[in-house]
Design an enzyme around this catalytic site. Structure first.
Site, PDB file in Angstrom:
ATOM      1  N   GLU A 204      -0.417  60.027 -43.697  1.00  0.00           N
ATOM      2  CA  GLU A 204      -0.565  59.963 -44.997  1.00  0.00           C
ATOM      3  C   GLU A 204      -2.197  60.468 -45.350  1.00  0.00           C
ATOM      4  O   GLU A 204      -2.517  60.183 -46.493  1.00  0.00           O
ATOM      5  CB  GLU A 204      -0.362  58.529 -45.699  1.00  0.00           C
ATOM      6  CG  GLU A 204       1.138  58.259 -45.658  1.00  0.00           C
ATOM      7  CD  GLU A 204       1.469  56.963 -46.256  1.00  0.00           C
ATOM      8  OE1 GLU A 204       0.481  56.251 -46.640  1.00  0.00           O
ATOM      9  OE2 GLU A 204       2.583  56.642 -46.238  1.00  0.00           O
ATOM     10  N   LYS A 336       9.635  53.920 -55.618  1.00  0.00           N
ATOM     11  CA  LYS A 336       9.733  55.122 -54.720  1.00  0.00           C
ATOM     12  C   LYS A 336      11.160  55.882 -55.393  1.00  0.00           C
ATOM     13  O   LYS A 336      12.201  55.373 -54.937  1.00  0.00           O
ATOM     14  CB  LYS A 336       9.525  54.823 -53.271  1.00  0.00           C
ATOM     15  CG  LYS A 336       8.451  54.165 -52.816  1.00  0.00           C
ATOM     16  CD  LYS A 336       8.685  53.713 -51.400  1.00  0.00           C
ATOM     17  CE  LYS A 336       7.293  53.372 -50.618  1.00  0.00           C
ATOM     18  NZ  LYS A 336       7.418  52.724 -49.459  1.00  0.00           N
ATOM     19  N   ARG A 365       5.999  58.824 -50.143  1.00  0.00           N
ATOM     20  CA  ARG A 365       6.375  58.347 -48.821  1.00  0.00           C
ATOM     21  C   ARG A 365       5.642  59.068 -47.779  1.00  0.00           C
ATOM     22  O   ARG A 365       4.979  59.740 -48.102  1.00  0.00           O
ATOM     23  CB  ARG A 365       8.063  58.727 -48.582  1.00  0.00           C
ATOM     24  CG  ARG A 365       9.139  58.309 -49.761  1.00  0.00           C
ATOM     25  CD  ARG A 365       8.792  56.556 -49.764  1.00  0.00           C
ATOM     26  NE  ARG A 365       9.337  55.841 -48.782  1.00  0.00           N
ATOM     27  CZ  ARG A 365      10.393  55.155 -48.410  1.00  0.00           C
ATOM     28  NH1 ARG A 365      11.367  55.538 -49.210  1.00  0.00           N
ATOM     29  NH2 ARG A 365      10.612  54.409 -47.393  1.00  0.00           N
ATOM     30  N   SER A 366       5.680  58.352 -46.440  1.00  0.00           N
ATOM     31  CA  SER A 366       4.929  59.111 -45.488  1.00  0.00           C
ATOM     32  C   SER A 366       5.458  60.369 -45.079  1.00  0.00           C
ATOM     33  O   SER A 366       4.519  61.460 -44.759  1.00  0.00           O
ATOM     34  CB  SER A 366       4.942  58.062 -44.260  1.00  0.00           C
ATOM     35  OG  SER A 366       6.241  57.978 -43.737  1.00  0.00           O
TER      36      SER A 366
END
EC number: 4.2.1.11
Length: 424
Positions: A204, A336, A365-366
């Site tokens: 990230e 999310k 999200r990652s």
């Protein structure tokens, strides 16, 4: 004129080099929408199911089954429907899937179509996505939660907590907030390098130095905020994502990096102690996803002065959120889109939170792509906060850059959420 005439799904790669689903939707009037689906590293047990192929191709992570569902069953079911009727389209896909967690067709297939439909409808209406979804009152630019130090599942270091973030609440505008965050990010990089730490960035965009504890990471962040010319607790606050489910074992919290094991009550007290010592205004997943008693203890302890965000706890699911509201657990939901798997359900979760006076934080999200939809959704919902990574990696910066554009488009209508997000 806004009938769906074609849907094309394809397999592309996300920011971690893993396959994900991208969907194009074409309308009768020539309008077009495209959406790419994100993917998480630490995922909640109650999330909608991301369909993967298994086998040897892409080490089992291929998404051809989900793409086939988009190009086959889903197109057959919603082809010809009006793209402006988002709820009908989403419900048609839920019914077609026939499972409570979208496991047959895949939440990644359904979400890709859902978001692409909304984008196509927005283009047909001649409106930016945030205005199409949010209506005339969409004007609030969110405070970013900028992930600058990584631990847990996002890093190969001893830090137990997953994310340490800065929140530039003292900025006048979103553009200024991004600048402030960038200055602290680069100052932190210099500080870490000067102390001999690795400054490579993680999934990230945050750093993953070999620090042994949460206080050690927080001390570095405090020094970097000050050295960049800002005041911790005034211009800049801190947020944590503990991702506690990842180290919750046999009813206890095992902090291996810090060399201790805590009962739920002691874990809540430890977080309260950190929030008292540092300018921490938000703690995400401070307790494990099914440790409702631990969550209640934490909420009773500091919920009146600290934002307590449920991610794995609520998984963007309105039903789980309503359970939490009834129990007086947490006071915020992380949103999310791929946890629940459709635009309409995402908007419902935000609305449910706001009605109960819970806050909502729009999140990436990652595993991300260049798709910047969540930037528009943050403004559309006036949620006031966005979590979309650090000030590095184009998959993260795509969202910040889109917010800068939206702020420019809104002109004098634009309002930066700033200090309004603080509790207590």
């Amino acid at each position: 004129m806004t009938a769906i005439i074609d849907i094309i799904g394809r397999e592309i790669l996300d920011s971690r080099g893993n396959p994900t689903v991208e969907v194009d939707v074409h309308l009768e009037d020539g309008s077009f929408g495209r959406a790419a689906v994100p993917s998480g590293a630490s995922t909640g047990a109650h999330e909608a199911v991301e369909l993967r192929d298994g086998g040897t191709r892409y080490l089992g992570k291929g998404v051809e089954r989900a793409v086939d569902a988009v190009n086959g069953e889903i197109f057959e079911a919603i082809g010809g429907l009006d793209a402006e009727n988002q709820i009908q389209i989403d419900r048609t896909m839920f019914e077609l899937d026939g499972t409570p967690n979208k496991s047959r067709l895949g939440a990644n297939a359904i979400l890709g179509v859902s978001l692409a439909v909304a984008k196509a409808a927005a283009e047909a209406a001649g409106l930016p996505l945030y205005r199409y979804v949010g209506g005339p009152n969409a004007h609030l630019l969110p405070v970013p939660m900028m992930n600058i130090i990584n631990g847990g599942a996002h890093a190969d270091n001893p830090i137990d907590f997953q994310e340490f973030m800065i929140m530039p609440v003292g900025a006048e505008t979103l553009k200024d907030a991004v600048r402030m965050g960038s200055e602290v990010f680069h100052t932190l990089k210099k500080q870490l390098a000067a102390d001999g730490h690795n400054t490579n960035v993680g999934d990230e965009g945050g750093f993953a130095p070999g620090l042994a504890s949460a206080p050690a990471a927080l001390d570095f962040i405090m020094k970097s905020i000050e050295k960049a010319g800002y005041r911790p607790g005034e211009d800049m606050y801190v947020a944590l994502d503990c991702a506690s489910t990842e180290f919750f074992k046999d009813g206890k919290y095992v902090l291996e990096g810090e060399g201790r094991t805590l009962e739920p009550g002691a874990m809540a007290e430890y977080l309260a102690e950190l929030a008292g010592k540092y300018p921490i205004v938000s703690i995400e997943d401070g307790m494990a996803e099914d440790d409702w008693d631990g969550w209640k203890a934490l909420t009773d302890l500091i919920g009146n002065k600290c934002q307590l965000v449920g991610d794995d706890l609520f998984v963007t699911n309105s039903a789980r959120l309503r359970d939490g509201i009834k129990m007086g657990v947490a006071n915020s939901i992380l949103v999310k889109v791929n946890q629940i798997g459709s635009l309409s359900e995402t908007l419902d979760a935000v609305e449910t939170a706001h009605k109960a006076r819970y806050t909502a934080v729009m999140s990436h999200r990652s595993g991300e792509t260049e798709d910047s939809t969540i930037a528009d959704l943050a403004v559309a919902t006036n949620c006031g906060q966005i979590k979309t990574g650090s000030l590095a990696r184009s998959d993260r910066l795509a969202k910040y850059n889109q917010l800068i554009r939206i702020e420019e488009q809104l002109g004098p209508q634009a309002q930066y959420a700033g200090r309004s997000i603080l509790r207590g």
